[in-house]
Scaffold this motif. Structure first.
Motif, PDB file in Angstrom:
ATOM      1  N   MET A   1     -51.508  26.472 -37.745  1.00 12.48           N
ATOM      2  CA  MET A   1     -50.281  27.242 -37.978  1.00 12.48           C
ATOM      3  C   MET A   1     -49.590  27.587 -36.659  1.00 12.48           C
ATOM      4  O   MET A   1     -48.377  27.595 -36.588  1.00 12.48           O
ATOM      5  CB  MET A   1     -50.608  28.514 -38.743  1.00 12.48           C
ATOM      6  CG  MET A   1     -50.952  28.259 -40.180  1.00 12.48           C
ATOM      7  SD  MET A   1     -51.195  29.800 -41.051  1.00 12.48           S
ATOM      8  CE  MET A   1     -52.951  29.725 -41.310  1.00 12.48           C
ATOM      9  N   PHE A   2     -50.378  27.877 -35.632  1.00 10.96           N
ATOM     10  CA  PHE A   2     -49.825  28.229 -34.328  1.00 10.96           C
ATOM     11  C   PHE A   2     -49.951  27.021 -33.414  1.00 10.96           C
ATOM     12  O   PHE A   2     -51.009  26.420 -33.305  1.00 10.96           O
ATOM     13  CB  PHE A   2     -50.586  29.419 -33.728  1.00 10.96           C
ATOM     14  CG  PHE A   2     -50.072  29.843 -32.380  1.00 10.96           C
ATOM     15  CD1 PHE A   2     -48.968  30.654 -32.273  1.00 10.96           C
ATOM     16  CD2 PHE A   2     -50.706  29.420 -31.221  1.00 10.96           C
ATOM     17  CE1 PHE A   2     -48.488  31.043 -31.030  1.00 10.96           C
ATOM     18  CE2 PHE A   2     -50.235  29.798 -29.970  1.00 10.96           C
ATOM     19  CZ  PHE A   2     -49.127  30.613 -29.875  1.00 10.96           C
ATOM     20  N   ARG A   3     -48.873  26.688 -32.769  1.00 12.56           N
ATOM     21  CA  ARG A   3     -48.878  25.567 -31.824  1.00 12.56           C
ATOM     22  C   ARG A   3     -48.494  26.095 -30.444  1.00 12.56           C
ATOM     23  O   ARG A   3     -47.347  26.450 -30.214  1.00 12.56           O
ATOM     24  CB  ARG A   3     -47.904  24.482 -32.279  1.00 12.56           C
ATOM     25  CG  ARG A   3     -48.392  23.759 -33.527  1.00 12.56           C
ATOM     26  CD  ARG A   3     -47.291  22.900 -34.130  1.00 12.56           C
ATOM     27  NE  ARG A   3     -47.657  22.369 -35.425  1.00 12.56           N
ATOM     28  CZ  ARG A   3     -47.519  23.019 -36.580  1.00 12.56           C
ATOM     29  NH1 ARG A   3     -47.038  24.232 -36.600  1.00 12.56           N
ATOM     30  NH2 ARG A   3     -47.870  22.460 -37.717  1.00 12.56           N
ATOM     31  N   CYS A   4     -49.448  26.124 -29.567  1.00 11.98           N
ATOM     32  CA  CYS A   4     -49.221  26.618 -28.212  1.00 11.98           C
ATOM     33  C   CYS A   4     -48.366  25.616 -27.439  1.00 11.98           C
ATOM     34  O   CYS A   4     -48.671  24.425 -27.392  1.00 11.98           O
ATOM     35  CB  CYS A   4     -50.558  26.827 -27.506  1.00 11.98           C
ATOM     36  SG  CYS A   4     -50.366  27.483 -25.839  1.00 11.98           S
ATOM     37  N   THR A   5     -47.299  26.103 -26.841  1.00 10.94           N
ATOM     38  CA  THR A   5     -46.419  25.242 -26.039  1.00 10.94           C
ATOM     39  C   THR A   5     -46.601  25.480 -24.543  1.00 10.94           C
ATOM     40  O   THR A   5     -45.813  24.987 -23.738  1.00 10.94           O
ATOM     41  CB  THR A   5     -44.947  25.481 -26.420  1.00 10.94           C
ATOM     42  OG1 THR A   5     -44.604  26.842 -26.126  1.00 10.94           O
ATOM     43  CG2 THR A   5     -44.689  25.161 -27.880  1.00 10.94           C
ATOM     44  N   GLU A   6     -47.635  26.224 -24.194  1.00 13.47           N
ATOM     45  CA  GLU A   6     -47.944  26.546 -22.794  1.00 13.47           C
ATOM     46  C   GLU A   6     -46.754  27.214 -22.088  1.00 13.47           C
ATOM     47  O   GLU A   6     -46.416  26.900 -20.955  1.00 13.47           O
ATOM     48  CB  GLU A   6     -48.397  25.299 -22.026  1.00 13.47           C
ATOM     49  CG  GLU A   6     -49.821  24.881 -22.317  1.00 13.47           C
ATOM     50  CD  GLU A   6     -50.867  25.922 -21.932  1.00 13.47           C
ATOM     51  OE1 GLU A   6     -50.603  26.857 -21.148  1.00 13.47           O
ATOM     52  OE2 GLU A   6     -52.002  25.790 -22.443  1.00 13.47           O
ATOM     53  N   ILE A   7     -46.152  28.159 -22.790  1.00 12.69           N
ATOM     54  CA  ILE A   7     -45.039  28.909 -22.219  1.00 12.69           C
ATOM     55  C   ILE A   7     -45.469  29.674 -20.962  1.00 12.69           C
ATOM     56  O   ILE A   7     -44.648  29.974 -20.092  1.00 12.69           O
ATOM     57  CB  ILE A   7     -44.418  29.852 -23.272  1.00 12.69           C
ATOM     58  CG1 ILE A   7     -43.063  30.356 -22.803  1.00 12.69           C
ATOM     59  CG2 ILE A   7     -45.369  30.972 -23.637  1.00 12.69           C
ATOM     60  CD1 ILE A   7     -42.294  31.112 -23.858  1.00 12.69           C
TER      61      ILE A   7
END
Length: 165
Positions: free
Chosen positions: A89-95
């Motif tokens: 559900m959560f997709r880390c975009t390395e913000i």
């Protein structure tokens, strides 16, 4: 988190099919009518359940669907994954690597605490859904809606039920 309505429709369809297992089922038209939902959209959910091996049948409006497994072997998690897929559900975009104070990629080997927190929450959510099978669900629905409504639904379904030939 938002669960798409296709998951809801698929879960309701499976709940209706559960007491009919193993030899009986309902047509796509009957499943759509029972829930007063558009038949083409119900067809999409039933196809997803079929691809996942949770239901058998189909083949157009006149075909019929039945559970492919015992109701005790099908969980809400199975239905969710069949319709929505297994993507997190959560997709880390390395913000955390962006902006004027962003971290260097080599400093981001370990998942950030935010991504890890979402991953733990999703594991708990999935574990909870995996504990609710169709037998348990059917019993709680029947208790919630009452015997009169169960009898009415049973009569309606009984008039439309089909047996695998």
């Amino acid at each position: 988190m938002r669960i798409n309505k296709g998951v809801e429709w698929a879960a309701h369809a499976c709940a209706v099919l559960a007491p009919l297992w193993p030899e009986r089922g309902l047509s796509l038209a009957a499943l759509a009518e029972f829930h007063d939902v558009p038949e083409p959209y119900m067809a999409k959910q039933m196809q997803a359940l079929s691809r996942a091996g949770l239901v058998d049948g189909g083949r157009g409006r006149s075909g019929f669907y039945r559970l492919a497994k015992a109701p005790a072997e099908i969980t809400l998690l199975d239905i969710l994954l069949a319709v929505d897929g297994d993507e997190p559900m959560f997709r880390c975009t390395e913000i955390r690597q962006q902006g004027p104070c962003g971290s260097r990629p080599e400093d981001c080997i370990v998942p950030c605490n935010i991504a890890a927190g979402f991953a733990r929450a999703e594991q708990a959510y999935r574990a909870s859904l995996a504990q609710i099978d169709l037998v348990t669900l059917s019993r709680s629905v029947a208790a919630q809606i009452g015997m009169e409504k169960v009898m009415l639904a049973g009569q309606w379904i009984g008039e439309r039920v089909r047996t695998r030939g």
